[in-house]
Design a protein around this motif. Structure first.
Motif, PDB file in Angstrom:
ATOM      1  N   SER A 234       0.835  -1.192   0.000  1.00  0.00           N
ATOM      2  CA  SER A 234       0.000   0.000   0.000  1.00  0.00           C
ATOM      3  C   SER A 234       0.878   1.253   0.000  1.00  0.00           C
ATOM      4  O   SER A 234       2.106   1.175   0.187  1.00  0.00           O
ATOM      5  CB  SER A 234      -0.890   0.016   1.244  1.00  0.00           C
ATOM      6  OG  SER A 234      -0.094   0.159   2.407  1.00  0.00           O
ATOM      7  N   ILE A 235       0.234   2.399  -0.202  1.00  0.00           N
ATOM      8  CA  ILE A 235       0.970   3.658  -0.123  1.00  0.00           C
ATOM      9  C   ILE A 235       1.622   3.770   1.249  1.00  0.00           C
ATOM     10  O   ILE A 235       2.817   4.077   1.359  1.00  0.00           O
ATOM     11  CB  ILE A 235       0.013   4.835  -0.379  1.00  0.00           C
ATOM     12  CG1 ILE A 235      -0.526   4.793  -1.816  1.00  0.00           C
ATOM     13  CG2 ILE A 235       0.700   6.171  -0.100  1.00  0.00           C
ATOM     14  CD1 ILE A 235      -1.671   5.751  -2.088  1.00  0.00           C
ATOM     15  N   ARG A 236       0.841   3.499   2.274  1.00  0.00           N
ATOM     16  CA  ARG A 236       1.378   3.570   3.632  1.00  0.00           C
ATOM     17  C   ARG A 236       2.500   2.558   3.844  1.00  0.00           C
ATOM     18  O   ARG A 236       3.537   2.878   4.444  1.00  0.00           O
ATOM     19  CB  ARG A 236       0.259   3.321   4.650  1.00  0.00           C
ATOM     20  CG  ARG A 236       0.672   3.504   6.095  1.00  0.00           C
ATOM     21  CD  ARG A 236      -0.474   3.208   7.061  1.00  0.00           C
ATOM     22  NE  ARG A 236      -0.109   3.576   8.419  1.00  0.00           N
ATOM     23  CZ  ARG A 236       0.619   2.834   9.219  1.00  0.00           C
ATOM     24  NH1 ARG A 236       1.067   1.647   8.813  1.00  0.00           N
ATOM     25  NH2 ARG A 236       0.915   3.242  10.441  1.00  0.00           N
TER      26      ARG A 236
ATOM     27  N   ASN B 114      -4.289   3.209   2.216  1.00  0.00           N
ATOM     28  CA  ASN B 114      -4.279   1.744   2.151  1.00  0.00           C
ATOM     29  C   ASN B 114      -4.452   1.210   0.735  1.00  0.00           C
ATOM     30  O   ASN B 114      -4.480  -0.001   0.528  1.00  0.00           O
ATOM     31  CB  ASN B 114      -5.373   1.178   3.052  1.00  0.00           C
ATOM     32  CG  ASN B 114      -5.084   1.439   4.527  1.00  0.00           C
ATOM     33  OD1 ASN B 114      -3.940   1.340   4.967  1.00  0.00           O
ATOM     34  ND2 ASN B 114      -6.112   1.779   5.296  1.00  0.00           N
ATOM     35  N   ASP B 115      -4.567   2.108  -0.246  1.00  0.00           N
ATOM     36  CA  ASP B 115      -4.648   1.686  -1.645  1.00  0.00           C
ATOM     37  C   ASP B 115      -3.275   1.215  -2.130  1.00  0.00           C
ATOM     38  O   ASP B 115      -2.235   1.663  -1.611  1.00  0.00           O
ATOM     39  CB  ASP B 115      -5.116   2.839  -2.528  1.00  0.00           C
ATOM     40  CG  ASP B 115      -6.584   3.175  -2.328  1.00  0.00           C
ATOM     41  OD1 ASP B 115      -7.230   2.495  -1.506  1.00  0.00           O
ATOM     42  OD2 ASP B 115      -7.069   4.120  -2.969  1.00  0.00           O
ATOM     43  N   PRO B 116      -3.235   0.346  -3.134  1.00  0.00           N
ATOM     44  CA  PRO B 116      -1.937  -0.095  -3.671  1.00  0.00           C
ATOM     45  C   PRO B 116      -1.150   1.074  -4.250  1.00  0.00           C
ATOM     46  O   PRO B 116      -1.698   1.907  -4.986  1.00  0.00           O
ATOM     47  CB  PRO B 116      -2.326  -1.096  -4.763  1.00  0.00           C
ATOM     48  CG  PRO B 116      -3.725  -1.500  -4.444  1.00  0.00           C
ATOM     49  CD  PRO B 116      -4.370  -0.324  -3.795  1.00  0.00           C
ATOM     50  N   ALA B 117       0.118   1.133  -3.963  1.00  0.00           N
ATOM     51  CA  ALA B 117       0.961   2.216  -4.478  1.00  0.00           C
ATOM     52  C   ALA B 117       1.048   2.184  -6.000  1.00  0.00           C
ATOM     53  O   ALA B 117       1.193   3.222  -6.648  1.00  0.00           O
ATOM     54  CB  ALA B 117       2.354   2.123  -3.867  1.00  0.00           C
TER      55      ALA B 117
ATOM     56  N   ARG C  71      -6.477   7.753   0.982  1.00  0.00           N
ATOM     57  CA  ARG C  71      -6.376   6.409   0.395  1.00  0.00           C
ATOM     58  C   ARG C  71      -5.010   5.778   0.666  1.00  0.00           C
ATOM     59  O   ARG C  71      -4.410   5.146  -0.208  1.00  0.00           O
ATOM     60  CB  ARG C  71      -6.664   6.455  -1.102  1.00  0.00           C
ATOM     61  CG  ARG C  71      -5.903   7.509  -1.898  1.00  0.00           C
ATOM     62  CD  ARG C  71      -6.452   7.621  -3.308  1.00  0.00           C
ATOM     63  NE  ARG C  71      -5.740   8.598  -4.111  1.00  0.00           N
ATOM     64  CZ  ARG C  71      -5.065   8.311  -5.219  1.00  0.00           C
ATOM     65  NH1 ARG C  71      -5.010   7.062  -5.639  1.00  0.00           N
ATOM     66  NH2 ARG C  71      -4.471   9.258  -5.910  1.00  0.00           N
TER      67      ARG C  71
END
Length: 251
Positions: A100-102, A142-145, A140
């Motif tokens: 994820s981005i995070r 938790n969205d895929p990077a 967002r």
């Protein structure tokens, strides 16, 4: 005050290519130093010497010294893992982790043992704000990077480096594949980042070099031809070869 001092640095690869010849250069703290010149001039090789990434290449000989806060980082006893935390790197092509981005931003910290959620959250927000990406992704995380645009991925890579709180940021043509708007955002971020970090940039064009440089160094075929304040280098170069390159007459 110099954050980094390069002293009589020479570098030869195993295929016989001499990439750098007797280069001496001071890199001031809290400023943007631009390394520019034609392809094959040694700019990227020098950049990779500054955090020992050239250790991973087929290097035959390295001579000279690179002092980071007075310590010779070319000494074999230097811990390269610790060095690369102090001296972060952003490459031309953004390479995001399959997270994820995070997760991209916390991965390095977690590997080093940081488990406190509050510290990780603070690092995510701080680094994204520094990379001028927070407002675009804060809802967002938790969205895929991989779902981010190319320009956003490049700023995420910058943020990933900043999450580790380095002292120096190296950037090798970080906007070469970006559109003008994304390029402008990256360049604006660098102007803010230099207040807290030492920035060394290999730009993708002379125009970008002139826009961003506090200090500039012109390289040609492994030699440092001229260096000084950016304004002087791009408006009144002292060397004819520098002048020809800056004005587009080089060739």
């Amino acid at each position: 005050m110099y954050k980094i001092q390069v002293e009589n640095l020479s570098l030869q690869y195993s295929d016989g290519t001499e990439s750098l010849r007797n280069v001496s250069l001071g890199i001031p703290q809290n400023a943007i130093t631009v390394l520019f010149g034609p392809a094959g001039g040694g700019k990227s090789s020098l950049l990779r010497c500054l955090n020992r990434l050239n250790d991973l290449a087929e290097v035959h000989t390295v001579a000279g010294r690179i002092l980071l806060d007075g310590e010779n980082i070319l000494d074999p006893k230097v811990d390269t893992i610790s060095l690369r935390r102090r001296v972060g790197m952003v490459f031309a092509r953004p390479v995001v982790l399959p997270l994820s981005i995070r997760g991209n931003l916390t991965y390095g910290l977690e590997v080093m043992g940081e488990k406190r959620r509050s510290r990780l959250d603070d690092a995510v927000e701080r680094s994204l704000k520094q990379a001028a990406l927070w407002d675009e992704v804060k809802d967002r995380l938790n969205d895929p990077a991989i779902a981010l645009s190319g320009g956003q991925q490049q700023r995420l890579c910058l943020a990933r480096s900043l999450a580790l709180e380095p002292e120096v940021i190296l950037l090798d043509e970080p906007t070469s594949g970006l559109d003008p708007i994304s390029t402008g955002k990256v360049e604006a971020s660098l102007q803010e980042l230099k207040k807290s970090y030492t920035v060394v940039l290999v730009p993708h064009s002379v125009q970008q070099a002139a826009r961003t440089a506090d200090y500039a160094a012109f390289f040609l075929q492994g030699e440092l031809i001229e260096h000084g304040e950016g304004k002087g280098i791009f408006t009144a170069p002292q060397n004819k070869r520098t002048e020809d390159y800056v004005t587009g007459r080089f060739g």
